[in-house]
Structures are given as structure tokens and as C-alpha cells.
Design a protein around this motif. Structure first.
Motif, PDB file in Angstrom:
ATOM      1  N   LYS A 196       0.859  -1.184   0.000  1.00 19.02           N
ATOM      2  CA  LYS A 196       0.000   0.000   0.000  1.00 19.02           C
ATOM      3  C   LYS A 196       0.895   1.233   0.000  1.00 19.02           C
ATOM      4  O   LYS A 196       2.000   1.243   0.539  1.00 19.02           O
ATOM      5  CB  LYS A 196      -0.896   0.008   1.252  1.00 19.02           C
ATOM      6  N   SER A 197       0.418   2.308  -0.583  1.00 18.62           N
ATOM      7  CA  SER A 197       1.235   3.509  -0.704  1.00 18.62           C
ATOM      8  C   SER A 197       1.587   4.104   0.642  1.00 18.62           C
ATOM      9  O   SER A 197       2.575   4.807   0.772  1.00 18.62           O
ATOM     10  CB  SER A 197       0.498   4.553  -1.560  1.00 18.62           C
ATOM     11  N   ASP A 198       0.792   3.834   1.688  1.00 19.28           N
ATOM     12  CA  ASP A 198       1.060   4.420   2.998  1.00 19.28           C
ATOM     13  C   ASP A 198       1.833   3.466   3.901  1.00 19.28           C
ATOM     14  O   ASP A 198       1.973   3.698   5.085  1.00 19.28           O
ATOM     15  CB  ASP A 198      -0.249   4.837   3.680  1.00 19.28           C
ATOM     16  N   ALA A 199       2.346   2.375   3.343  1.00 14.61           N
ATOM     17  CA  ALA A 199       3.073   1.393   4.140  1.00 14.61           C
ATOM     18  C   ALA A 199       4.500   1.271   3.638  1.00 14.61           C
ATOM     19  O   ALA A 199       4.810   1.583   2.496  1.00 14.61           O
ATOM     20  CB  ALA A 199       2.380   0.032   4.060  1.00 14.61           C
ATOM     21  N   SER A 200       5.387   0.828   4.521  1.00 14.07           N
ATOM     22  CA  SER A 200       6.754   0.550   4.123  1.00 14.07           C
ATOM     23  C   SER A 200       6.767  -0.632   3.149  1.00 14.07           C
ATOM     24  O   SER A 200       6.028  -1.595   3.341  1.00 14.07           O
ATOM     25  CB  SER A 200       7.592   0.215   5.354  1.00 14.07           C
ATOM     26  N   PRO A 201       7.606  -0.574   2.104  1.00 15.50           N
ATOM     27  CA  PRO A 201       7.692  -1.720   1.190  1.00 15.50           C
ATOM     28  C   PRO A 201       8.125  -3.000   1.905  1.00 15.50           C
ATOM     29  O   PRO A 201       7.868  -4.096   1.412  1.00 15.50           O
ATOM     30  CB  PRO A 201       8.749  -1.281   0.175  1.00 15.50           C
ATOM     31  N   LEU A 202       8.786  -2.849   3.049  1.00 13.00           N
ATOM     32  CA  LEU A 202       9.257  -4.009   3.802  1.00 13.00           C
ATOM     33  C   LEU A 202       8.402  -4.282   5.036  1.00 13.00           C
ATOM     34  O   LEU A 202       8.846  -4.946   5.967  1.00 13.00           O
ATOM     35  CB  LEU A 202      10.724  -3.804   4.217  1.00 13.00           C
ATOM     36  N   GLU A 203       7.181  -3.778   5.024  1.00 14.51           N
ATOM     37  CA  GLU A 203       6.277  -4.067   6.122  1.00 14.51           C
ATOM     38  C   GLU A 203       6.103  -5.580   6.268  1.00 14.51           C
ATOM     39  O   GLU A 203       5.956  -6.302   5.281  1.00 14.51           O
ATOM     40  CB  GLU A 203       4.915  -3.420   5.845  1.00 14.51           C
ATOM     41  N   GLN A 204       6.171  -6.079   7.499  1.00  8.80           N
ATOM     42  CA  GLN A 204       6.055  -7.510   7.732  1.00  8.80           C
ATOM     43  C   GLN A 204       4.710  -8.032   7.245  1.00  8.80           C
ATOM     44  O   GLN A 204       3.665  -7.460   7.511  1.00  8.80           O
ATOM     45  CB  GLN A 204       6.212  -7.831   9.225  1.00  8.80           C
ATOM     46  N   ARG A 205       4.768  -9.149   6.476  1.00 13.21           N
ATOM     47  CA  ARG A 205       3.559  -9.762   5.955  1.00 13.21           C
ATOM     48  C   ARG A 205       3.485 -11.213   6.407  1.00 13.21           C
ATOM     49  O   ARG A 205       4.519 -11.872   6.580  1.00 13.21           O
ATOM     50  CB  ARG A 205       3.531  -9.657   4.423  1.00 13.21           C
ATOM     51  N   CYS A 206       2.299 -11.694   6.592  1.00 16.45           N
ATOM     52  CA  CYS A 206       2.111 -13.055   7.098  1.00 16.45           C
ATOM     53  C   CYS A 206       2.321 -14.070   5.977  1.00 16.45           C
ATOM     54  O   CYS A 206       1.895 -13.848   4.839  1.00 16.45           O
ATOM     55  CB  CYS A 206       0.705 -13.215   7.675  1.00 16.45           C
ATOM     56  N   PRO A 207       2.947 -15.208   6.284  1.00 17.02           N
ATOM     57  CA  PRO A 207       3.052 -16.279   5.294  1.00 17.02           C
ATOM     58  C   PRO A 207       1.674 -16.758   4.874  1.00 17.02           C
ATOM     59  O   PRO A 207       0.724 -16.711   5.662  1.00 17.02           O
ATOM     60  CB  PRO A 207       3.817 -17.377   6.049  1.00 17.02           C
ATOM     61  N   VAL A 208       1.559 -17.220   3.641  1.00 15.12           N
ATOM     62  CA  VAL A 208       0.270 -17.725   3.163  1.00 15.12           C
ATOM     63  C   VAL A 208       0.115 -19.212   3.443  1.00 15.12           C
ATOM     64  O   VAL A 208      -0.979 -19.757   3.336  1.00 15.12           O
ATOM     65  CB  VAL A 208       0.094 -17.448   1.652  1.00 15.12           C
ATOM     66  N   LEU A 209       1.210 -19.887   3.789  1.00 18.24           N
ATOM     67  CA  LEU A 209       1.189 -21.305   4.112  1.00 18.24           C
ATOM     68  C   LEU A 209       1.647 -21.506   5.555  1.00 18.24           C
ATOM     69  O   LEU A 209       2.447 -20.712   6.066  1.00 18.24           O
ATOM     70  CB  LEU A 209       2.115 -22.091   3.168  1.00 18.24           C
ATOM     71  N   PRO A 210       1.175 -22.552   6.226  1.00 21.64           N
ATOM     72  CA  PRO A 210       1.622 -22.810   7.591  1.00 21.64           C
ATOM     73  C   PRO A 210       3.129 -23.064   7.627  1.00 21.64           C
ATOM     74  O   PRO A 210       3.660 -23.860   6.848  1.00 21.64           O
ATOM     75  CB  PRO A 210       0.849 -24.082   7.984  1.00 21.64           C
ATOM     76  N   THR A 211       3.839 -22.390   8.508  1.00 20.34           N
ATOM     77  CA  THR A 211       5.286 -22.561   8.615  1.00 20.34           C
ATOM     78  C   THR A 211       5.783 -22.027   9.954  1.00 20.34           C
ATOM     79  O   THR A 211       5.159 -21.141  10.541  1.00 20.34           O
ATOM     80  CB  THR A 211       6.017 -21.827   7.479  1.00 20.34           C
ATOM     81  N   LYS A 212       6.887 -22.584  10.418  1.00 12.97           N
ATOM     82  CA  LYS A 212       7.583 -22.047  11.579  1.00 12.97           C
ATOM     83  C   LYS A 212       8.748 -21.157  11.146  1.00 12.97           C
ATOM     84  O   LYS A 212       9.329 -20.455  11.965  1.00 12.97           O
ATOM     85  CB  LYS A 212       8.109 -23.186  12.453  1.00 12.97           C
ATOM     86  N   ALA A 213       9.091 -21.224   9.872  1.00 11.68           N
ATOM     87  CA  ALA A 213      10.271 -20.528   9.366  1.00 11.68           C
ATOM     88  C   ALA A 213      10.094 -19.021   9.415  1.00 11.68           C
ATOM     89  O   ALA A 213       9.038 -18.495   9.044  1.00 11.68           O
ATOM     90  CB  ALA A 213      10.576 -20.976   7.950  1.00 11.68           C
ATOM     91  N   LYS A 214      11.132 -18.354   9.866  1.00  9.45           N
ATOM     92  CA  LYS A 214      11.159 -16.891   9.875  1.00  9.45           C
ATOM     93  C   LYS A 214      12.294 -16.338   9.016  1.00  9.45           C
ATOM     94  O   LYS A 214      12.196 -15.243   8.479  1.00  9.45           O
ATOM     95  CB  LYS A 214      11.291 -16.381  11.305  1.00  9.45           C
ATOM     96  N   SER A 215      13.382 -17.092   8.932  1.00 14.55           N
ATOM     97  CA  SER A 215      14.566 -16.618   8.209  1.00 14.55           C
ATOM     98  C   SER A 215      15.187 -17.758   7.426  1.00 14.55           C
ATOM     99  O   SER A 215      14.942 -18.932   7.694  1.00 14.55           O
ATOM    100  CB  SER A 215      15.605 -16.045   9.185  1.00 14.55           C
ATOM    101  N   CYS A 216      16.026 -17.385   6.450  1.00 19.20           N
ATOM    102  CA  CYS A 216      16.740 -18.361   5.636  1.00 19.20           C
ATOM    103  C   CYS A 216      18.210 -17.959   5.550  1.00 19.20           C
ATOM    104  O   CYS A 216      18.523 -16.788   5.309  1.00 19.20           O
ATOM    105  CB  CYS A 216      16.135 -18.441   4.239  1.00 19.20           C
ATOM    106  N   ILE A 217      19.099 -18.930   5.753  1.00 15.13           N
ATOM    107  CA  ILE A 217      20.540 -18.740   5.542  1.00 15.13           C
ATOM    108  C   ILE A 217      20.956 -19.629   4.383  1.00 15.13           C
ATOM    109  O   ILE A 217      20.821 -20.844   4.450  1.00 15.13           O
ATOM    110  CB  ILE A 217      21.345 -19.086   6.811  1.00 15.13           C
ATOM    111  N   PHE A 218      21.431 -19.009   3.309  1.00 18.77           N
ATOM    112  CA  PHE A 218      21.808 -19.727   2.097  1.00 18.77           C
ATOM    113  C   PHE A 218      23.332 -19.759   2.017  1.00 18.77           C
ATOM    114  O   PHE A 218      23.980 -18.730   1.836  1.00 18.77           O
ATOM    115  CB  PHE A 218      21.223 -19.000   0.875  1.00 18.77           C
ATOM    116  N   LEU A 219      23.912 -20.947   2.152  1.00 19.61           N
ATOM    117  CA  LEU A 219      25.361 -21.141   2.111  1.00 19.61           C
ATOM    118  C   LEU A 219      25.737 -21.532   0.683  1.00 19.61           C
ATOM    119  O   LEU A 219      25.514 -22.659   0.261  1.00 19.61           O
ATOM    120  CB  LEU A 219      25.772 -22.233   3.099  1.00 19.61           C
TER     121      LEU A 219
END
Length: 497
Positions: free
Chosen positions: A46-69
Motif C-alpha cells: 500500500k502507498s502508505d506502508a513501508s515496502p518491507l512491512e512484515q507480511r504473514c506467510p500464506v502457508l503454515p510454517t515455523k520458518a522466519k529466516s533463511c541462511i543460504f550457504l
């Protein structure tokens, strides 16, 4: 689905792009009634929100972050995780080898000089190149049947990072930031750390935001000196003075944005000013490894001296610092962290590109990452972070089971690129540990059992992070672009708990 849909939809998209003036207004009304616009991405900000505003996952998950080695250069699956007894038995025999698409030559099979054992309750295979990671095999889901499209580093890197072999598309970290936002507005959502020997072939497009707003691109943390340049305010400038200046600039941008609805670059610019201001206070603390106790520093090998036996060898200290920094960042809500092992121009022993001797290559690079990665897995687990952090390991492709002479002037002992069958592993949030999934052929050259294109790997990573690869779209150039592209992708269900 009606086969005619394949014809009708592109025609409408063409007309939409072609339409202009009053004719375009009428056409847009017709297309809207026909449902053309209803398929646009719902993740748009939305134009009045930060582009990085936290959004909820659309699928059930416990994951919050990813580390790609990321092991730049292409680690050899047949010397690390993909044990092939038949290759060992047939060492020295001659076979027909497709060393490039459609180009076949006679080549000599080269057995691995590594010693393989089965580890843990799962009995997964791992070679003595990774003695520390071997202790964690029950945590890993090892996918041994991946394949991709390119034999060349540049395009293979881009495809692994952005889903396409051409530049200009958003990287996987950008897609994740776009789809989920950030958990901490005071730190970047997407961080990249490069090898001290240099960056990967094709460079910044590997962590680019592509056609998305720049706010979604990766933030580079430097390997020497200040991790982020220009964090300290100029002489005589106080925090209060900076705050007033940024507020004034943001006020002007917001006013301009109000008269240009849908112009996302303005929201991204406002967000970047805020992030830069906040980083001055948050980044030094997040990146300060002196806050860690000696036991943790030793676990990661942070203080290990640089080896003297080879000019290119780094030892575990550099990658250990990066792995420990990655843990501190995800602990503070950074969404996606990518670490590169191997750097500089491809073709030499400075990367995992083992053309000129696979044994020397493994002796350089395996000890650099083995201890730090094992430490990262153990550290995340004991802090309760592994169940909410997805850890991904792999490179742009694997290596051939034959001794290479094509790029070495006839010198044997190396291994050439192999996109036809290679290995990735994942651990953490939502991953079924202790699983060996898929197989290459008896020699380790091509994926033959449960083969999966890397677009399936991307779909699986997004799924584990709570995102549906079919619905995570960005409207660009008249198309609903996706990380996985236009070809159907399938989540690798066999590795999901």
C-alpha cells in the motif's frame, strides 16, 4: 484448463500493452470485467506502508529466516555426499561423457580419493572432507537429484539465484523480502556476505532486485574494514540534526508520492532513508562479535590462523565470522542471509571450481566451511533457532565423475562442470532431517531417480518459508512474473516434515 486459454490470455496482454489514450481506457474496462487485473500480485505494498512491512506467510510454517550457504564454483557431489561404489570400482575406465550440451567425448572415470562413511541414525553418507558436518547428517535432507540448464558459471549462478539464466530478474532473497517483508525495520531484510577472495562471476545481479523496487535488493556486508560504509555521520552532524533532515526529505517525497499513486520507488526511497538512519545505531551492535563468549568463537573457528601451505587457503576464520554473523542477524530478524564461499574469477582454485585438481581444491575449501557450518547448525539448534531458520547449502552445479583434461591442457585430476546431476541439502524449519532424496546414475553424472529441476528447489524453499511459488507474483511488462518462471514447478515433498 481450456487449451484456448494459452492463446486468449497473451492476446489480451498484448492489447493491454498496445492500448493508449481513450482506446486504452475502454480496453482497460473490458479487461477488468474479464478478470485480467484480478490476477495481479496481492503482495504489492500500500502507498502508505513501508515496502518491507512484515507480511504473514500464506502457508503454515515455523520458518522466519533463511541462511543460504553458497559454494561458488560448483562443489563435487561425488567427493562429498553422493557416494558411488560403481565409480570407485571402475576407476580408470573410459566412457562417453557429455561435457557440454550435445558435445560428447571419450573420458576417463576418476574415482573419489575421499573416504565415505555412513553417519547417525539415518545412515547418511558423507566423506571425510566434512568431518564436522558429518556429525549433523541426521539434521540434513540431502537432495541428490537436482539438475539445471547451463554448463557456464555466469548463467548457472544467475539461474540458481534468480531462476533465469539472463540478468534482470529478482534474486531469491528479493522475492522473499517482497513476499514476507522484514521482522526488523532497523536492519536490512536481505544481507549478502562475499568471500574475501572476491565476488562471484556476474556479480551484483546475483543479489539484485531486478524489476522490483531497489529496496528489495541485497545489502553487502564487506569482508574487511567497516562492514557497511558511511554509517558514521559526518563531522559536526548530530543524530537530532540527521533526524530533522531525513524527516524533511521524507516529507517532500511523501508529498510527491501522494500525487503519483502506485509509484513504488518513492516508498522505497523513504524506507531506505529510514533504514540508513536506524542502521547507525543497530548495525554496530548486530555485527559486534566481541559480544560472543570464547567458547562460541572457538566453535566457529573465528580465531584460527590462516594456513600457510597454500596462498589461496583461508582456513575457517573468515567463513566462521560470516556464519556467526548470520546467526546474529537472523536472531535479530533479518529475513534472508546469503554467504559465499569461494570468490574471484572462476577457473582457478580460488573457488570450488576444481578443474585443475579436485583433491587440492577440496583441501583448500572444505576445511574453510566444514567447522563453521557445523557450528552454525549446532548453535542454531541449542538456541532454539533451527526450527525457525531454514539453512540451504549448495552451488551453481556439481562436478563430473571423469578426470578433466579439456580445460587443463591435458593435465588429469580435475573435474569439469556438471549441471545434469548435483546435490543440495537443507536443514531446519520444516525440513525432514536424516533424509537422502533422489539419486544420480551409478557413476554420479545425471539425475535419474526423482530428478528435480532447480525451479523445484526454489519452489521448495519458498514453500518452507510459507510462500506459494504459484501465487508469489510481480506484475511486470504485462506478465505475472514468478521466481519459478512459466514452466510448472513442484515442491519436493519428500524432504518436508
Amino acid at each position: 484448463m481450456n487449451p484456448a486459454d494459452h492463446i486468449v490470455q497473451p492476446r489480451r496482454q498484448f492489447l493491454w500493452e498496445l492500448g493508449a489514450g481513450f482506446g486504452g481506457l475502454a480496453l482497460s474496462s473490458l479487461l477488468d470485467r474479464d478478470g485480467f487485473f484480478s490476477t495481479r500480485a496481492t503482495a504489492a505494498v500500500k502507498s502508505d506502508a513501508s515496502p518491507l512491512e512484515q507480511r504473514c506467510p500464506v502457508l503454515p510454517t515455523k520458518a522466519k529466516s533463511c541462511i543460504f550457504l553458497f559454494m561458488f564454483g560448483g562443489p563435487s557431489q561425488v567427493d562429498l555426499f553422493d557416494y558411488k561404489p560403481e565409480l570407485q570400482r571402475r576407476d580408470g575406465q573410459t566412457i562417453d561423457n557429455e561435457f557440454r550440451r550435445g558435445a560428447t567425448t571419450k573420458a576417463t572415470l576418476q574415482a573419489s580419493r575421499r573416504t565415505f562413511r555412513q553417519y547417525g541414525e539415518s545412515g547418511q553418507w558423507c566423506s571425510d572432507a566434512f568431518p564436522h558436518i558429518a556429525r549433523h547428517m541426521d539434521k540434513l535432507a540431502v537432495v541428490k537429484s537436482l539438475y539445471s540448464d547451463s554448463f557456464a558459471h555466469g548463467s548457472a549462478l544467475l539461474q540458481m539465484n534468480s531462476g533465469r539464466i539472463l540478468q534482470g530478474h529478482p534474486s531469491i532473497g528479493a522475492w522473499m523480502s517482497y513476499g514476507l517483508g522484514t521482522l526488523n525495520q532497523n536492519l536490512p531484510s536481505y544481507v549478502v556476505m562475499l568471500d574475501p577472495r572476491g565476488g562471484p562471476t556476474t556479480g551484483p545481479p546475483n543479489w539484485s532486485s531486478g524489476y522490483m523496487p531497489a529496496v528489495y535488493q541485497g545489502t553487502i556486508l564487506r569482508t574487511a574494514g567497516e562492514p557497511i560504509l558511511n554509517l558514521k555521520p559526518s563531522d559536526g552532524s548530530t543524530r537530532a540534526m540527521q533526524r530533522r533532515e531525513i524527516d524533511f526529505i521524507n516529507e517532500l517525497n511523501a508529498a510527491h508520492e501522494a500525487s503519483h499513486p502506485g509509484y513504488s520507488e518513492l516508498a522505497a526511497r523513504i524506507s531506505s532513508y529510514e533504514l540508513a538512519f536506524n542502521l547507525q545505531a543497530t548495525a554496530p551492535e548486530a555485527l559486534d562479535l566481541t559480544q560472543e563468549d570464547q567458547r562460541t568463537l572457538d566453535l566457529y573457528g573465528v580465531n584460527e590462523p590462516k594456513p600457510q601451505w597454500h596462498s589461496l587457503a583461508q582456513g575457517p576464520a573468515a567463513f566462521g565470522r560470516q556464519c556467526l554473523t548470520a546467526r546474529r542477524l537472523v536472531e535479530r530478524g533479518v529475513r534472508f542471509v546469503q554467504l559465499y564461499s569461494g570468490g574471484g574469477g572462476a577457473g582457478g582454485q580460488n573457488t570450488w571450481d576444481g578443474h585443475h585438481g579436485i583433491e587440492e581444491n577440496l583441501k583448500i575449501h572444505a576445511p574453510e566451511v566444514d567447522r563453521p557450518i557445523a557450528a552454525l547448525l549446532a548453535d542454531l539448534e541449542q538456541r532454539g533457532l533451527l526450527e525457525e531458520t531454514l539453512v540451504v547449502w549448495g552451488g551453481e552445479f556439481g562436478r563430473m565423475p571423469v578426470s578433466e583434461t579439456y580445460n587443463t591442457g591435458g593435465k588429469p585430476g580435475g573435474r569439469d562442470h556438471n549441471p545434469k546431476g548435483f546435490t543440495y541439502w537443507m536443514a531446519g524449519a520444516g525440513v525432514k532431517g536424516g533424509v537422502s532424496y533422489g539419486e544420480t546414475d551409478e557413476l554420479g553424472e545425471a539425475a535419474v531417480v526423482n530428478p528435480h529441476h532447480l525451479r523445484d528447489l526454489h519452489a521448495t524453499i519458498l514453500h518452507l518459508m510459507g510462500l506459494d511459488h504459484k501465487k508469489l507474483t510481480y506484475f511486470h511488462g504485462g506478465l505475472e512474473e514468478k521466481l519459478t518462471g512459466v514452466v510448472d514447478a513442484n515442491v519436493i515433498r519428500g524432504i518436508i516434515a
